[in-house]
Design a protein around this motif. Structure first.
Motif, PDB file in Angstrom:
ATOM      1  N   LEU A 169      45.706 -14.809  54.123  1.00 45.08           N
ATOM      2  CA  LEU A 169      45.081 -15.242  55.360  1.00 45.08           C
ATOM      3  C   LEU A 169      43.578 -15.111  55.183  1.00 45.08           C
ATOM      4  O   LEU A 169      43.111 -14.393  54.293  1.00 45.08           O
ATOM      5  N   TYR A 170      42.838 -15.772  56.048  1.00 48.22           N
ATOM      6  CA  TYR A 170      41.394 -15.722  55.935  1.00 48.22           C
ATOM      7  C   TYR A 170      40.893 -14.287  56.086  1.00 48.22           C
ATOM      8  O   TYR A 170      41.387 -13.525  56.923  1.00 48.22           O
ATOM      9  N   GLU A 171      39.948 -13.930  55.276  1.00 46.90           N
ATOM     10  CA  GLU A 171      39.377 -12.582  55.275  1.00 46.90           C
ATOM     11  C   GLU A 171      38.914 -12.188  56.671  1.00 46.90           C
ATOM     12  O   GLU A 171      38.367 -12.987  57.406  1.00 46.90           O
ATOM     13  N   SER A 172      39.191 -10.947  57.048  1.00 48.62           N
ATOM     14  CA  SER A 172      38.854 -10.380  58.357  1.00 48.62           C
ATOM     15  C   SER A 172      39.763 -10.867  59.475  1.00 48.62           C
ATOM     16  O   SER A 172      39.475 -10.633  60.649  1.00 48.62           O
ATOM     17  N   SER A 173      40.861 -11.520  59.152  1.00 45.95           N
ATOM     18  CA  SER A 173      41.785 -11.959  60.190  1.00 45.95           C
ATOM     19  C   SER A 173      42.473 -10.763  60.831  1.00 45.95           C
ATOM     20  O   SER A 173      42.817  -9.790  60.164  1.00 45.95           O
ATOM     21  N   ALA A 174      42.684 -10.863  62.138  1.00 45.54           N
ATOM     22  CA  ALA A 174      43.437  -9.850  62.870  1.00 45.54           C
ATOM     23  C   ALA A 174      44.797 -10.445  63.200  1.00 45.54           C
ATOM     24  O   ALA A 174      44.895 -11.359  64.022  1.00 45.54           O
ATOM     25  N   VAL A 175      45.843  -9.967  62.535  1.00 50.99           N
ATOM     26  CA  VAL A 175      47.195 -10.461  62.777  1.00 50.99           C
ATOM     27  C   VAL A 175      47.710  -9.803  64.046  1.00 50.99           C
ATOM     28  O   VAL A 175      47.844  -8.574  64.120  1.00 50.99           O
ATOM     29  N   THR A 221      46.137  -6.292  50.938  1.00 49.21           N
ATOM     30  CA  THR A 221      44.682  -6.184  50.885  1.00 49.21           C
ATOM     31  C   THR A 221      44.143  -6.804  52.163  1.00 49.21           C
ATOM     32  O   THR A 221      44.915  -7.207  53.037  1.00 49.21           O
ATOM     33  N   CYS A 222      42.833  -6.918  52.268  1.00 54.72           N
ATOM     34  CA  CYS A 222      42.253  -7.465  53.495  1.00 54.72           C
ATOM     35  C   CYS A 222      42.611  -8.930  53.708  1.00 54.72           C
ATOM     36  O   CYS A 222      42.459  -9.449  54.819  1.00 54.72           O
ATOM     37  N   GLU A 223      43.114  -9.626  52.665  1.00 55.28           N
ATOM     38  CA  GLU A 223      43.438 -11.040  52.829  1.00 55.28           C
ATOM     39  C   GLU A 223      44.777 -11.418  52.205  1.00 55.28           C
ATOM     40  O   GLU A 223      45.103 -12.597  52.120  1.00 55.28           O
ATOM     41  N   ASP A 246      36.585 -23.713  44.817  1.00 52.91           N
ATOM     42  CA  ASP A 246      37.361 -24.133  45.986  1.00 52.91           C
ATOM     43  C   ASP A 246      38.421 -23.119  46.385  1.00 52.91           C
ATOM     44  O   ASP A 246      39.089 -23.280  47.403  1.00 52.91           O
ATOM     45  N   THR A 247      38.633 -22.074  45.594  1.00 52.85           N
ATOM     46  CA  THR A 247      39.663 -21.067  45.902  1.00 52.85           C
ATOM     47  C   THR A 247      39.070 -19.675  45.794  1.00 52.85           C
ATOM     48  O   THR A 247      39.622 -18.786  45.156  1.00 52.85           O
ATOM     49  N   VAL A 248      37.933 -19.477  46.408  1.00 54.40           N
ATOM     50  CA  VAL A 248      37.205 -18.214  46.304  1.00 54.40           C
ATOM     51  C   VAL A 248      37.918 -17.124  47.099  1.00 54.40           C
ATOM     52  O   VAL A 248      38.477 -17.386  48.165  1.00 54.40           O
ATOM     53  N   SER A 249      37.864 -15.889  46.583  1.00 52.98           N
ATOM     54  CA  SER A 249      38.347 -14.743  47.345  1.00 52.98           C
ATOM     55  C   SER A 249      37.289 -14.374  48.383  1.00 52.98           C
ATOM     56  O   SER A 249      36.269 -13.771  48.065  1.00 52.98           O
ATOM     57  N   HIS A 250      37.530 -14.743  49.635  1.00 57.76           N
ATOM     58  CA  HIS A 250      36.578 -14.437  50.694  1.00 57.76           C
ATOM     59  C   HIS A 250      36.478 -12.935  50.928  1.00 57.76           C
ATOM     60  O   HIS A 250      35.426 -12.434  51.319  1.00 57.76           O
ATOM     61  N   GLY A 251      37.586 -12.218  50.680  1.00 56.07           N
ATOM     62  CA  GLY A 251      37.549 -10.771  50.855  1.00 56.07           C
ATOM     63  C   GLY A 251      36.541 -10.111  49.951  1.00 56.07           C
ATOM     64  O   GLY A 251      35.802  -9.211  50.366  1.00 56.07           O
ATOM     65  N   LEU A 252      36.459 -10.554  48.694  1.00 55.56           N
ATOM     66  CA  LEU A 252      35.498  -9.987  47.757  1.00 55.56           C
ATOM     67  C   LEU A 252      34.078 -10.413  48.110  1.00 55.56           C
ATOM     68  O   LEU A 252      33.164  -9.583  48.201  1.00 55.56           O
ATOM     69  N   VAL A 253      33.878 -11.703  48.314  1.00 59.20           N
ATOM     70  CA  VAL A 253      32.532 -12.230  48.554  1.00 59.20           C
ATOM     71  C   VAL A 253      31.944 -11.661  49.844  1.00 59.20           C
ATOM     72  O   VAL A 253      30.790 -11.212  49.884  1.00 59.20           O
ATOM     73  N   GLU A 254      32.746 -11.666  50.914  1.00 65.40           N
ATOM     74  CA  GLU A 254      32.247 -11.124  52.180  1.00 65.40           C
ATOM     75  C   GLU A 254      32.087  -9.611  52.105  1.00 65.40           C
ATOM     76  O   GLU A 254      31.149  -9.035  52.671  1.00 65.40           O
ATOM     77  N   GLY A 255      32.994  -8.943  51.402  1.00 66.57           N
ATOM     78  CA  GLY A 255      32.923  -7.489  51.290  1.00 66.57           C
ATOM     79  C   GLY A 255      31.680  -7.011  50.573  1.00 66.57           C
ATOM     80  O   GLY A 255      31.110  -5.972  50.919  1.00 66.57           O
ATOM     81  N   LEU A 297      38.834  -1.347  62.058  1.00 65.86           N
ATOM     82  CA  LEU A 297      39.702  -1.124  60.901  1.00 65.86           C
ATOM     83  C   LEU A 297      38.998  -1.512  59.607  1.00 65.86           C
ATOM     84  O   LEU A 297      39.148  -0.840  58.585  1.00 65.86           O
ATOM     85  N   GLN A 298      38.228  -2.572  59.650  1.00 69.35           N
ATOM     86  CA  GLN A 298      37.498  -3.007  58.467  1.00 69.35           C
ATOM     87  C   GLN A 298      36.503  -1.943  58.026  1.00 69.35           C
ATOM     88  O   GLN A 298      36.370  -1.654  56.827  1.00 69.35           O
ATOM     89  N   ASP A 299      35.812  -1.335  58.964  1.00 65.15           N
ATOM     90  CA  ASP A 299      34.903  -0.240  58.637  1.00 65.15           C
ATOM     91  C   ASP A 299      35.652   0.901  57.958  1.00 65.15           C
ATOM     92  O   ASP A 299      35.213   1.430  56.926  1.00 65.15           O
ATOM     93  N   LEU A 300      36.774   1.299  58.540  1.00 59.63           N
ATOM     94  CA  LEU A 300      37.535   2.423  57.994  1.00 59.63           C
ATOM     95  C   LEU A 300      38.108   2.082  56.624  1.00 59.63           C
ATOM     96  O   LEU A 300      38.106   2.916  55.707  1.00 59.63           O
ATOM     97  N   GLU A 301      38.605   0.862  56.456  1.00 60.60           N
ATOM     98  CA  GLU A 301      39.193   0.451  55.180  1.00 60.60           C
ATOM     99  C   GLU A 301      38.153   0.395  54.066  1.00 60.60           C
ATOM    100  O   GLU A 301      38.463   0.678  52.902  1.00 60.60           O
TER     101      GLU A 301
END
Length: 935
Positions: free
Chosen positions: A59-65, A108-110, A430-439, A605-609
């Motif tokens: 799922l997109y990075e930072s998504s809240a399920v 993981t985050c995504e 075109d298939t970048v890990s947004h979790g890594l780049v944004e993190g 949660l993102q801060d804590l993780e």
């Protein structure tokens, strides 16, 4: 990575074919809410039930399920959020009980995984996930960007699925009910891929486009069939790929929206609709300001791993732009990495004609020839080589195909804490890990951008370089009238109590016994009235959106907020104050209020993780008390996940289907109330007798009309859980039961337990009181033996479906009159010799005890204890559960002289069994095990 529902059959891994994927997205101003529906078929790939299948997807990075539900066959299951270990235990227990069940957890985050238990044969599996997230700002159009990860429509499938699914009106009726409860899941007849997006903006929409895929768009409404008046703030877009183009989404789907005033500073206040005095404050803006550039040290860290093969040309273009645009007086260097790393120079060199010429020649030779992706080592080396007398900007260019990000985020966070180093990340491809780049940008106080082969490379690169050259601002903050000063939690530990003195020589004391720990007060965590998420206001750069949330629990409502900071211009040696005043607008919509509340929870949660402790900072020292600190973070992360109803590192969704037998019980109760005769089973052939079943069934009566075998509670009342015996697929008898809250262990995946349907006969009901699990009385044993006189056929070998239950053949069970096998009598299992004596036996058993206290089931455990072919399969319970009870009872009964060796081990196992299984379930398994042991 591909998303798939995979399972094992006949020792090989298989996948359920994907029939359709439907994603319906609703964009409202700055946020996106999604409903993802994927339909898989078990009608062609397998003619049997599937004990367990797993489904992994991004799922997109930072998504809240926020919601998880599934339709498995004709059973609807709805997820509830539980602590991760508890959710896992509930899932495993329900799976062992033969219930349709599911577990949704965050890897993981995504990356997320759904485990599905007990999928019926010839059925469809519909998985529905709802999630929300913020929309990113895109430089190309100075607007909003929606990204859907690539493998939302994975590349696999055994064969095309025809439009006529063959499930008829019954399937459509199930879908219709499911659809009404959840909404937005699409149509029962859908095949292929369908992505639809509706947008409602606060300003007029000027344009909508997709640089990644062809789409159909419409402005002024949410649907092409909408007859309402044209609304310039609305739009819709659709991507539809019918079979055989189900696998056509071969790269991230990107949608760009350009609307008026979308970047204006705004603040929204949303009272929680259910929790009095609690509200969420959201502040967002796309800054537009100019600060004089300064000469910094700039280091480019370039990914040259094999995965960059089709992106290295884009990287070279980006580097040429960076190099050509560096200001005079800057220092720079280039570090390349893959499996190893190297730098162009040992230390950054001053930007000059000579250094530029060398760097350009170096960039021309760059290739994707450095193996794997090891990113932490080059970042660490770059920090060790930086010039300490200058501000340093580290720009990482990568496709983000790396997993161990946690340690890297921690290192980047520590490296940038003093405000002298910033990290920027440019995701390439075109298939970048947004979790890594944004993190990287979150941890390093910089910002990130994604560059594809079709995007405006020059514009993005130049804006990132301008951001890197701006002065550092390290004191961003948000304030308003009446805001409390203290924004950190406090941990209050009760004062130590005083107990009676302990005699150092007590004649009645047994030093070998395990003392009970005295009760102590639990530390109390007091949360601040205002909690900020993220814990630090993100660094503000022109054209890069920044958003911050506040959770307010003191009932206060700000009328306006102030965002402030200051920059030091080293060129003129002056301090430049930075500030803006933003009015606060109230939100009255319940849905929007809950959405903001959940997004704020996701930020916490993102801060804590990622190791930013926010309001927990300062409670425990990271160096002196790392264990307590980690435990506090996990406890708080669990609390936040449960309170906000979100999947996280510490919480999961678990779903268990309600038993159909629950409804059947009520019907049979009416029959019994009228005095109708109850019946049991007529004996089958003696060769197929299974003496363990009646210990498992305990007290049962069968209504001839309902076919429901009702279980009696320890006090004689009928329990809601029951065995439902009725015609399954192809006339087979099915058995289902509940492990949690019931007395039934279940029978695999709802497959056939008996070779043929039993014939009703007359037999008195056997009912007995609650038994002590580990210390049965003589009356308990007598009642078990009485109950076990009723013969029940064993499962035939053809009914085995690979479910994780005990299966030691179909030979008769261990006779209670037979002497127990001596403790010293061992046999060889495979190529591994059994222990030579009791001491070695205890040591070998200890190696199979897991962290939880449960014992890992293995054939050698049952061989060591002489329990092979003793009817343990009739417990119909999870094998680890049976193995653990067998070890407890065997050690206590056969090796009391070794109590010092196994005492703590058994105590831990008892605690685990008591925690994970109900009293009734423990009694059932213990009864079967005692008979097998001859106790």
């Amino acid at each position: 990575m591909t998303a798939r529902v995979s399972y094992f059959e006949c020792g090989s891994q298989r996948s359920l074919p994907l029939i359709s994927t439907t994603l319906r997205s609703h964009l409202v101003d700055l946020t996106a809410s999604h409903t993802l529906t994927q339909v898989y078929s078990n009608s062609h790939s397998s003619s049997t039930d599937i004990a367990e299948a797993r489904y992994t997807f991004p799922l997109y990075e930072s998504s809240a399920v926020t919601d998880f539900q599934a339709l498995v066959g004709e059973r609807t299951i709805k997820g509830v959020v539980k602590e991760k270990a508890e959710a896992k235990a509930i899932y495993e227990a329900a799976k062992s009980a033969g219930k349709v069940t599911a577990l949704f957890s965050q890897d993981t985050c995504e990356v997320f995984t759904t485990s599905l238990g007990n999928i019926p044969a010839r059925s469809l599996v519909v998985v529905v996930i709802k999630y929300v997230h913020e929309l990113k700002q895109d430089i190309d159009v100075d607007g909003l960007k929606l990204v859907v990860p690539t493998v939302i429509a994975p590349k696999y499938g055994e064969h095309p699925i025809a439009k006529d699914l063959g499930f008829g009106n019954r399937w459509r009726a199930c879908w219709g009910l499911f659809s009404r409860e959840i909404r937005d899941i699409g149509d029962a007849e859908n095949v292929g891929l369908c992505l639809s997006v509706t947008a409602t903006m606060s300003g007029a929409i000027r344009g909508i486009s997709s640089p990644s895929h062809p789409i159909s768009i419409g402005l002024g409404s949410h649907s092409s069939t909408d007859d309402a008046d044209y609304d310039p703030k609305k739009a819709h877009a659709t991507l539809a790929l019918a079979l055989p183009s189900l696998m056509g989404l071969d790269k991230d789907f990107t949608l760009l929206i350009n609307a008026n005033n979308i970047g204006d500073p705004r603040a929204f206040f949303a009272p929680h609709p259910a929790i009095a005095g609690t509200s969420t404050l959201m502040i967002t803006m796309v800054p537009k300001f100019v600060l004089p550039p300064q000469g910094h040290e700039i280091v480019f860290v370039v990914d040259r791993s094999g995965s960059m093969l089709d992106k290295i040309a884009t990287v070279r273009s980006a580097l040429h732009l960076f190099l050509a645009s560096l200001p005079a007086g800057s220092y720079f260097n280039i570090c390349s990495f893959g499996s190893n790393h190297s730098s162009l120079w040992p230390r950054s060199r001053k930007y000059s004609e000579e250094s530029l010429s060398v760097a350009k020649a170096h960039v021309m030779r760059l290739d994707s020839d450095m193996g794997g992706t090891e990113i932490l080592a080059p970042v660490t080396d770059t920090m060790s080589r930086r010039r300490p007398d200058m501000r340093t900007e580290i720009l990482i260019l990568t496709d983000g195909e790396v997993w161990n990000t946690e340690s890297m985020f921690q290192f980047i966070k520590k490296s940038s804490e003093d405000g002298n180093v910033r990290f920027f990340s440019l995701g390439v491809g075109d298939t970048v890990s947004h979790g890594l780049v944004e993190g990287i940008s979150r941890a390093g106080r910089g910002y990130s951008q994604i560059v594809s082969t079709t995007s405006n490379l020059q514009k993005k690169v130049m804006r990132m370089l301008k951001a890197a050259l701006t002065p550092h601002v390290n004191d961003w903050g948000v304030d308003w009238a009446g805001k409390p000063e203290a924004q950190r939690a406090t941990l209050a530990t009760p004062a130590p109590g005083t107990v009676a003195p302990i005699s150092l020589f007590d004649p009645n004391c047994d030093p070998d016994s395990t003392p009970s720990a005295p009760s102590s007060g639990t530390p109390t965590l007091t949360l601040p009235k205002v909690v900020q998420a993220p814990t630090m206001v993100p660094a503000l750069f022109p054209y890069s959106r920044a958003t911050v949330y506040f959770l307010i629990s003191n009932g206060h409502r700000p009328e306006k907020v102030f965002l402030k900071g200051s920059a030091h211009d080293t060129n003129s040696n002056t301090i430049c104050p930075l500030q803006i005043e933003i009015p606060v607008h109230a939100i009255t919509s319940v849905g929007a209020s809950l959405g903001l509340y959940q997004l704020a929870g996701r930020k916490l949660l993102q801060d804590l993780e990622e190791g930013r402790l926010s309001y927990l900072e300062g409670i425990y020292d990271e160096t002196k008390e790392p264990t307590k600190r980690a435990e506090l973070i996990a406890k708080e992360g669990t609390r936040v996940g449960l309170e906000f109803g979100l999947a996280s590192k510490w919480t999961s969704f678990v779903a268990v289907a309600e038993d159909e037998s629950t409804r059947e019980v009520h019907a049979s109760e009416d029959v019994l109330a009228k005095g109708e005769q109850t019946a049991s089973f007529e004996s089958a052939s003696p060769s197929s007798m299974g003496p363990g079943f009646w210990a498992f069934a305990q007290s049962a009566s069968v209504s001839p009309k309902s076919g429901a075998m009702q279980f009696m509670s320890p006090h004689g009342q009928q329990q809601a859980q029951a065995l439902s015996i009725g015609g399954g697929a192809e006339g087979r008898t099915t058995l289902s039961g509940g492990l949690f809250g019931g007395r039934v262990m279940g029978a695999g995946t709802g497959g056939a337990l008996f070779g043929a349907a039993p014939r009703p006969s007359t037999r008195p009901t056997v009912c007995y009181e609650k038994m002590n699990l580990f210390n049965p009385s003589a009356q308990d044993t007598e009642r078990v033996q009485l109950a076990m006189k009723a013969p029940i056929p064993l499962p035939s070998s053809s009914d085995s479906d690979g479910s994780p239950y005990l299966a030691f053949g179909s030979s008769p069970g261990y006779s209670p009159s037979s002497p127990p096998p001596p403790a010293q009598q061992f046999q060889q299992v495979g190529s591994q010799l059994n222990p030579k004596g009791p001491h070695e036996l205890v040591s070998q058993i200890a190696t199979l005890q897991q962290f939880s206290g449960m014992f890992k089931s293995a054939d050698r455990i049952f061989a060591w204890l002489g329990l092979q072919n003793c009817g343990l399969e009739m417990a119909h319970a999870d094998v680890d559960f049976v193995a653990t009870v067998a070890v407890i009872l065997a050690l206590e009964s056969r090796f009391p002289q070794l109590v010092e060796e196994w005492e703590l081990m058994v105590s831990k196992a008892k605690e685990a069994v008591g925690r994970l299984y109900s009293q009734g379930d423990r009694e059932v398994v213990a009864s079967v095990v005692r008979v097998a042991l001859g106790l």
